[in-house]
Design a protein around this motif. Structure first.
Motif, PDB file in Angstrom:
ATOM      1  N   THR A   1      30.625  24.263  -3.445  1.00 21.12           N
ATOM      2  CA  THR A   1      30.461  23.463  -4.670  1.00 21.12           C
ATOM      3  C   THR A   1      29.192  23.840  -5.431  1.00 21.12           C
ATOM      4  OG1 THR A   1      31.621  21.618  -3.639  1.00 21.12           O
ATOM      5  CG2 THR A   1      30.304  21.101  -5.575  1.00 21.12           C
ATOM      6  N   TYR A   2      28.112  24.055  -4.698  1.00 23.67           N
ATOM      7  CA  TYR A   2      26.811  24.262  -5.361  1.00 23.67           C
ATOM      8  C   TYR A   2      26.181  25.608  -5.008  1.00 23.67           C
ATOM      9  CZ  TYR A   2      26.792  19.279  -6.554  1.00 23.67           C
ATOM     10  OH  TYR A   2      27.090  18.039  -7.065  1.00 23.67           O
ATOM     11  N   THR A   3      25.753  25.716  -3.734  1.00 19.65           N
ATOM     12  CA  THR A   3      24.865  26.829  -3.389  1.00 19.65           C
ATOM     13  C   THR A   3      25.559  28.193  -3.431  1.00 19.65           C
ATOM     14  OG1 THR A   3      25.275  26.132  -1.101  1.00 19.65           O
ATOM     15  CG2 THR A   3      23.165  25.524  -2.085  1.00 19.65           C
TER      16      THR A   3
ATOM     17  N   GLY B   1      18.254  19.354  -0.481  1.00 18.93           N
ATOM     18  CA  GLY B   1      17.343  18.787  -1.463  1.00 18.93           C
ATOM     19  C   GLY B   1      17.304  17.262  -1.478  1.00 18.93           C
ATOM     20  N   LYS B   2      18.382  16.630  -0.978  1.00 23.03           N
ATOM     21  CA  LYS B   2      18.490  15.165  -1.188  1.00 23.03           C
ATOM     22  C   LYS B   2      17.384  14.376  -0.498  1.00 23.03           C
ATOM     23  CE  LYS B   2      22.187  15.733  -3.598  1.00 23.03           C
ATOM     24  NZ  LYS B   2      21.987  15.940  -5.032  1.00 23.03           N
ATOM     25  N   VAL B   3      16.953  14.836   0.676  1.00 20.66           N
ATOM     26  CA  VAL B   3      15.932  14.063   1.398  1.00 20.66           C
ATOM     27  C   VAL B   3      14.640  13.995   0.584  1.00 20.66           C
ATOM     28  CG1 VAL B   3      15.233  16.083   2.796  1.00 20.66           C
ATOM     29  CG2 VAL B   3      14.715  13.786   3.598  1.00 20.66           C
ATOM     30  N   ARG B   4      14.367  15.029  -0.204  1.00 20.05           N
ATOM     31  CA  ARG B   4      13.166  15.001  -1.055  1.00 20.05           C
ATOM     32  C   ARG B   4      13.252  13.841  -2.058  1.00 20.05           C
ATOM     33  NH1 ARG B   4       9.879  19.602  -1.192  1.00 20.05           N
ATOM     34  NH2 ARG B   4      10.760  21.537  -0.345  1.00 20.05           N
ATOM     35  N   LYS B   5      14.466  13.599  -2.579  1.00 18.95           N
ATOM     36  CA  LYS B   5      14.626  12.512  -3.550  1.00 18.95           C
ATOM     37  C   LYS B   5      14.651  11.156  -2.840  1.00 18.95           C
ATOM     38  CE  LYS B   5      17.710  15.252  -6.501  1.00 18.95           C
ATOM     39  NZ  LYS B   5      19.086  15.288  -7.005  1.00 18.95           N
ATOM     40  N   LEU B   6      15.380  11.108  -1.727  1.00 19.70           N
ATOM     41  CA  LEU B   6      15.559   9.808  -1.064  1.00 19.70           C
ATOM     42  C   LEU B   6      14.255   9.266  -0.508  1.00 19.70           C
ATOM     43  CD1 LEU B   6      18.993  10.220   0.762  1.00 19.70           C
ATOM     44  CD2 LEU B   6      18.483   9.107  -1.427  1.00 19.70           C
TER      45      LEU B   6
ATOM     46  N   SER C   1      30.857  14.297  -1.184  1.00 18.91           N
ATOM     47  CA  SER C   1      29.513  14.432  -1.771  1.00 18.91           C
ATOM     48  C   SER C   1      28.398  14.539  -0.729  1.00 18.91           C
ATOM     49  CB  SER C   1      29.277  13.198  -2.652  1.00 18.91           C
ATOM     50  OG  SER C   1      27.905  12.954  -2.810  1.00 18.91           O
ATOM     51  N   HIS C   2      27.517  15.527  -0.935  1.00 20.51           N
ATOM     52  CA  HIS C   2      26.344  15.638  -0.045  1.00 20.51           C
ATOM     53  C   HIS C   2      25.355  14.509  -0.315  1.00 20.51           C
ATOM     54  CE1 HIS C   2      27.690  19.901  -0.765  1.00 20.51           C
ATOM     55  NE2 HIS C   2      27.894  19.723   0.517  1.00 20.51           N
ATOM     56  N   SER C   3      25.351  14.048  -1.545  1.00 20.67           N
ATOM     57  CA  SER C   3      24.412  12.984  -1.889  1.00 20.67           C
ATOM     58  C   SER C   3      24.800  11.692  -1.153  1.00 20.67           C
ATOM     59  CB  SER C   3      24.441  12.777  -3.408  1.00 20.67           C
ATOM     60  OG  SER C   3      23.720  11.641  -3.744  1.00 20.67           O
TER      61      SER C   3
ATOM     62  N   ILE D   1      18.370  27.971  -9.155  1.00 20.84           N
ATOM     63  CA  ILE D   1      18.656  26.692  -8.488  1.00 20.84           C
ATOM     64  C   ILE D   1      19.925  26.120  -9.109  1.00 20.84           C
ATOM     65  CG2 ILE D   1      17.081  25.380 -10.021  1.00 20.84           C
ATOM     66  CD1 ILE D   1      16.527  23.541  -7.512  1.00 20.84           C
ATOM     67  N   THR D   2      20.763  25.518  -8.281  1.00 19.81           N
ATOM     68  CA  THR D   2      22.001  24.951  -8.811  1.00 19.81           C
ATOM     69  C   THR D   2      21.722  23.575  -9.436  1.00 19.81           C
ATOM     70  OG1 THR D   2      24.192  24.131  -8.194  1.00 19.81           O
ATOM     71  CG2 THR D   2      22.548  24.159  -6.474  1.00 19.81           C
ATOM     72  N   ALA D   3      22.603  23.166 -10.348  1.00 14.26           N
ATOM     73  CA  ALA D   3      22.399  21.883 -11.025  1.00 14.26           C
ATOM     74  C   ALA D   3      23.702  21.105 -11.104  1.00 14.26           C
ATOM     75  CB  ALA D   3      21.844  22.101 -12.427  1.00 14.26           C
ATOM     76  N   GLY D   4      23.613  19.809 -10.785  1.00 12.31           N
ATOM     77  CA  GLY D   4      24.738  18.890 -10.934  1.00 12.31           C
ATOM     78  C   GLY D   4      24.253  17.708 -11.749  1.00 12.31           C
ATOM     79  N   SER D   5      23.653  16.737 -11.054  1.00 11.57           N
ATOM     80  CA  SER D   5      23.055  15.613 -11.781  1.00 11.57           C
ATOM     81  C   SER D   5      21.665  15.984 -12.311  1.00 11.57           C
ATOM     82  CB  SER D   5      22.973  14.382 -10.877  1.00 11.57           C
ATOM     83  OG  SER D   5      22.229  14.686  -9.712  1.00 11.57           O
ATOM     84  N   ALA D   6      21.157  17.132 -11.907  1.00  9.53           N
ATOM     85  CA  ALA D   6      19.994  17.808 -12.509  1.00  9.53           C
ATOM     86  C   ALA D   6      18.627  17.173 -12.230  1.00  9.53           C
ATOM     87  CB  ALA D   6      20.189  17.975 -14.009  1.00  9.53           C
ATOM     88  N   GLY D   7      18.573  16.208 -11.327  1.00  7.00           N
ATOM     89  CA  GLY D   7      17.258  15.667 -10.964  1.00  7.00           C
ATOM     90  C   GLY D   7      16.415  16.708 -10.241  1.00  7.00           C
ATOM     91  N   SER D   8      17.066  17.552  -9.425  1.00  6.80           N
ATOM     92  CA  SER D   8      16.310  18.564  -8.681  1.00  6.80           C
ATOM     93  C   SER D   8      15.649  19.541  -9.648  1.00  6.80           C
ATOM     94  CB  SER D   8      17.236  19.348  -7.742  1.00  6.80           C
ATOM     95  OG  SER D   8      18.065  18.492  -7.017  1.00  6.80           O
ATOM     96  N   SER D   9      16.458  20.083 -10.550  1.00  3.50           N
ATOM     97  CA  SER D   9      15.919  21.130 -11.429  1.00  3.50           C
ATOM     98  C   SER D   9      14.952  20.556 -12.463  1.00  3.50           C
ATOM     99  CB  SER D   9      17.059  21.879 -12.109  1.00  3.50           C
ATOM    100  OG  SER D   9      17.998  20.980 -12.638  1.00  3.50           O
TER     101      SER D   9
ATOM    102  N   HIS E   1      17.407  27.112  -1.896  1.00  3.66           N
ATOM    103  CA  HIS E   1      18.578  26.703  -1.108  1.00  3.66           C
ATOM    104  C   HIS E   1      18.570  25.178  -0.964  1.00  3.66           C
ATOM    105  CE1 HIS E   1      21.890  26.747   1.464  1.00  3.66           C
ATOM    106  NE2 HIS E   1      21.427  27.396   2.510  1.00  3.66           N
ATOM    107  N   THR E   2      19.547  24.507  -1.560  1.00  2.86           N
ATOM    108  CA  THR E   2      19.509  23.047  -1.607  1.00  2.86           C
ATOM    109  C   THR E   2      20.490  22.373  -0.643  1.00  2.86           C
ATOM    110  OG1 THR E   2      20.992  23.267  -3.493  1.00  2.86           O
ATOM    111  CG2 THR E   2      18.669  22.811  -3.978  1.00  2.86           C
ATOM    112  N   HIS E   3      21.182  23.186   0.160  1.00  5.11           N
ATOM    113  CA  HIS E   3      22.179  22.581   1.050  1.00  5.11           C
ATOM    114  C   HIS E   3      21.686  22.494   2.495  1.00  5.11           C
ATOM    115  CE1 HIS E   3      25.793  21.347   2.872  1.00  5.11           C
ATOM    116  NE2 HIS E   3      26.013  22.495   3.490  1.00  5.11           N
TER     117      HIS E   3
HETATM  118  C1  LIG Z   1      24.017  21.014  -1.874  1.00  8.09           C
HETATM  119  C2  LIG Z   1      23.605  20.549  -3.225  1.00  8.09           C
HETATM  120  N1  LIG Z   1      22.804  21.333  -3.961  1.00  8.09           N
HETATM  121  C3  LIG Z   1      22.428  20.964  -5.193  1.00  8.09           C
HETATM  122  C4  LIG Z   1      22.862  19.797  -5.756  1.00  8.09           C
HETATM  123  C5  LIG Z   1      22.497  19.479  -7.162  1.00  8.09           C
HETATM  124  O1  LIG Z   1      21.344  18.745  -7.277  1.00  8.09           O
HETATM  125  P1  LIG Z   1      21.163  17.863  -8.584  1.00  8.09           P
HETATM  126  O2  LIG Z   1      22.256  16.846  -8.556  1.00  8.09           O
HETATM  127  O3  LIG Z   1      19.819  17.322  -8.478  1.00  8.09           O
HETATM  128  O4  LIG Z   1      21.328  18.786  -9.754  1.00  8.09           O
HETATM  129  C6  LIG Z   1      23.677  18.932  -5.025  1.00  8.09           C
HETATM  130  C7  LIG Z   1      24.107  17.642  -5.604  1.00  8.09           C
HETATM  131  O5  LIG Z   1      24.733  16.827  -5.019  1.00  8.09           O
HETATM  132  C8  LIG Z   1      24.065  19.319  -3.731  1.00  8.09           C
HETATM  133  O6  LIG Z   1      24.864  18.561  -2.988  1.00  8.09           O
END
Ligand SMILES: Cc1ncc(COP(=O)(O)O)c(C=O)c1O
Length: 383
Positions: free
Chosen positions: A316-318, A68-73, A96-98, A206-214, A344-346
């Motif tokens: 961690t996430y997916t 998902g990160k490339v969509r934000k970057l 961190s994937h970010s 969808i998984t959420a961490g910093s939640a910009g994706s969701s 799938h965000t990884h």
């Molecule tokens: C693989 C993966 N999926 C999902 C997320 C979560 O996305 P967001 O931080 O936008 O909630 C992250 C955040 O680093 C991530 O690394």
């Protein structure tokens, strides 16, 4: 332009998924991602149940580093703030994937990453991410806990010389601007539904961490008129992600949309509008387990099951997200005849070619000690 004008001038093929169809002043975008990402059926999750399971394959969103990160970057790094050769500074766990995607994509701008990192469980995966970060000449400031990041930031701001200090990118690249990438992701899914690539999902996991994706996704789906339930499977503890913080994130992305000349009237509050547009949001913390980035048995089982089907999850996430979906299917809390979609965000990219021999030597001594202490547990498998 009033909404009726949008309806009367159908967008060109592929353009309906672009923000420029909805905003008079859409922000610049680097168009680094390979979009749209495919949608596929997941028969192994269905396991003969009367529920159709689909996957949105953002793991294939880039040949450099997907997820998902490339969509934000591609929005974040197109901002005029980033028209400089100065480094970028951002925060995250050392695996961190970010941070990893930042370091990889910054090379296209001939820039470096300053990473303020906290410790996390040293899995093979986290270690490999760190290996790539270090191999890309990332400069580290490391601290033991997430709480310690505040002090790291202070130290960084105090001691980094102004001419070489980094331009800040938010944790997870989840600034309001970066999150617009996921507003487009919602438009993209709507266009795929319209094209018959999958039925309208009743639920999206969808998984959420910093939640910009969701947050971006919820708003994008609502803009495009896709009624659905978004299930946000939290990767972090309730104190760090909850309904209240999610509302703040939604409000920030909403403000960004409203100030960019929306072509349809948008009310001042996002949450009531989301309800009105039929986008329902549920936050689920049941898969967090002992904490952020700590692997769980349910997640590890999903990593193994998915790997047999050629799908690459991480703990961690997916994996936690798929574990939530799997559990809901097992417990029959997904209504029969419904359609669900796992986002799938990884990234699915091979990272080993980026790793430089001797990468450990560029780490700060404290971080090296953390890695050395974990080495016996990791020894049986190669990097
Ligand atoms: C693989 C993966 N999926 C999902 C997320 C979560 O996305 P967001 O931080 O936008 O909630 C992250 C955040 O680093 C991530 O690394």
């Amino acid at each position: 332009m009033p909404p009726s004008d949008i309806a009367s001038s159908p967008p060109a093929a592929g353009e309906s998924r672009r923000l420029s169809q909805y905003l008079d002043h859409a922000p610049p975008c680097l168009r680094w991602a390979d979009l749209p990402t495919p949608i596929e059926r997941l028969p192994w999750l269905e396991a003969g149940r009367n529920v159709a399971c689909f996957i949105k394959r953002d793991d294939r969103s880039s040949s450099l580093y997907g997820g998902g990160k490339v969509r934000k970057l591609e929005f974040e790094l197109a901002d005029p703030r980033h028209q400089t050769t100065r480094p970028v500074v951002s925060i995250g766990g050392f695996g961190s994937h970010s941070l990893l995607s930042l370091a990889l994509f910054l090379r296209r701008q001939r820039r470096r990453l300053h990473a303020l990192v906290f410790d996390q469980v040293v899995t093979h995966h986290a270690r490999q991410n760190l290996a790539v970060l270090a191999s890309l000449d990332t400069q580290f400031w490391s601290t033991r806990t997430r709480l310690g990041l505040g002090l790291s930031q202070l130290a960084y701001r105090t001691y980094a010389r102004p001419e070489v200090s980094g331009v800040a990118v938010a944790a997870g690249a989840s600034s309001a601007l970066g999150s617009l990438g996921f507003v487009e992701a919602g438009l993209e899914l709507a266009a795929q539904i319209e094209a018959g690539q999958c039925p309208r999902p009743d639920r999206i996991y969808i998984t959420a961490g910093s939640a910009g994706s969701s947050a971006g996704l919820a708003l994008g789906l609502a803009l495009a008129g896709v009624r659905t339930q978004l299930r946000l499977i939290s990767a972090v503890e309730p104190l760090l992600f909850n309904r209240w913080l999610y509302r703040l994130k939604l409000a920030a992305v909403w403000r960004e949309l409203r100030r960019r000349g929306p072509r349809q009237a948008l009310p001042s509050s996002a949450t009531g509008w989301l309800q009105q547009r039929g986008v329902d949001i549920e936050i689920d913390h049941r898969q967090v387990g002992p904490g952020y980035a700590v692997p769980t048995a349910a997640g590890q089982a999903m990593v193994a099951t998915a790997a047999q089907r050629g799908l690459h999850l991480e703990t961690t996430y997916t994996a936690k997200c798929v574990a939530a979906l799997h559990q809901d299917l097992e417990r029959e809390t997904v209504p029969p005849n419904s359609t669900v979609l796992f986002w799938h965000t990884h990234a699915d990219n091979e990272l080993a070619p980026h790793v430089r021999p001797g990468w450990e030597e560029s780490l700060p001594p404290r971080l090296r000690r953390v890695l050395d202490a974990s080495r016996p547990a990791l020894e049986p498998r190669p990097l």
